[in-house]
Motif scaffolding. Sequence first.
Motif, short mmCIF file in Angstrom:
data_model
loop_
_atom_site.label_atom_id
_atom_site.label_comp_id
_atom_site.label_asym_id
_atom_site.label_seq_id
_atom_site.Cartn_x
_atom_site.Cartn_y
_atom_site.Cartn_z
N THR A 21 31.90 42.69 41.87
CA THR A 21 30.87 42.10 41.37
C THR A 21 31.13 41.43 39.94
N ALA A 22 29.72 40.86 39.65
CA ALA A 22 29.96 40.40 38.42
C ALA A 22 29.97 41.21 37.27
N ALA A 49 33.14 40.96 34.55
CA ALA A 49 32.67 40.82 33.21
C ALA A 49 33.43 41.95 32.42
N ALA A 50 33.68 43.05 32.87
CA ALA A 50 34.40 44.18 32.35
C ALA A 50 35.98 43.76 32.23
N VAL A 51 36.40 43.32 33.32
CA VAL A 51 37.88 42.92 33.21
C VAL A 51 37.94 41.94 32.12
N LYS A 88 23.60 33.70 41.78
CA LYS A 88 23.06 34.87 41.01
C LYS A 88 24.36 35.66 40.34
N GLN A 89 25.57 35.52 40.87
CA GLN A 89 26.76 36.56 40.43
C GLN A 89 27.10 35.61 39.34
N ILE A 90 27.22 34.62 39.41
CA ILE A 90 27.82 33.71 38.30
C ILE A 90 26.74 33.73 37.05
N GLU A 150 25.73 36.25 31.56
CA GLU A 150 24.97 37.16 30.63
C GLU A 150 26.01 38.19 30.14
N MET A 151 26.83 38.69 30.73
CA MET A 151 27.75 39.96 30.33
C MET A 151 28.95 39.39 29.52
N THR A 152 29.54 38.07 29.55
CA THR A 152 30.80 37.77 29.03
C THR A 152 30.79 36.42 28.68
#
Length: 317
Positions: A28-29, A33-35, A56-58, A63-65
């Motif tokens: 998932t996004a 993003a965490a990686v 939507k995932q992109i 938004e997170m990275t």
Amino acid sequence: MEPVKNRVTDLLKIKYPILEGGMAWVGTAKLAAAVSNAGGLGTIGSGNMDAKLLKKQIDLIREMTDKPFAVNVIMLNPHIDEVIDLIIQEKVPVAILGAGNSSKYIPMLRENEITTLAVVSSENLALRLENAGAEAIIGEGMECGGHIGDVTTMVLVPKLSSILSVPVIAAGGIANGPGAVAALSLGAEGIQMGTRFIATYECEAHENYKEKIINAGIRDTIITGQKIGHPARIIKTKFGKKIAKLEVSSPEEAEEALVGSLMKAFLYGDEESGSFMAGQSAGLIEEIKSVNEVIEDIMSYILKNYDLEKNVDKRRK
């Protein structure tokens, strides 16, 4: 730790040569993003998504990275043409193409300045995709989870590193520092992991999924789908054994039972009808960690035990 400089980190503009495998549903996004935020290359596993779902995932990962990320695209996706178009429109930093011959799509991605990698399980396909323009090849051994080939990482990676000019990234059976160093010693310039990232706090898989991984032994996976042409490695469960039997007695029924089975495992931890895709490396994973801990632990081990400069000046030109 200081950033690592080699062909993989330079190509992907990342801090460490560690990639997240393109896992459908699981990738998932949020996990990707965490990686990416931890210095690796996070990957959205698009699976059978259409362009609307992938968009939507992109949007979410952006938004997170602000770090580079990838979208994994499988050749089996019925929506592949619209997905490729979306990747180009959205200027996704990296596309990783797998599960088949992706030579049709590589040139158009490259023409639109999308860094393009390809996943292979054989040397012939690797050469073909390098010639088509793939900028790095991910050699995925049969130890991996999900859809698999029939050659081990130990054999595939040194073969690819001896015949290709582009960087080779090793995948399959890697979950810790020693595994990463082994892959680098075989000629890889980076590693890709999937199963290890499932057993992290940031992964959105059901807790049953994570528990099955950390409780698994090295012989606790089986291969389903061989008889129906789509071999995939999953954690051994009653459902997996049932599928193995159905493949012999009723292939059509087996194929029908497999539809949506990964989703059931990911969302609900469903042991009766879910496929918990995971590699043999599940037997090496003993605890759930943060993504940052996983990456930092592996990189610390690599930097203490391996000279990454060895793989920078390649013999092949």
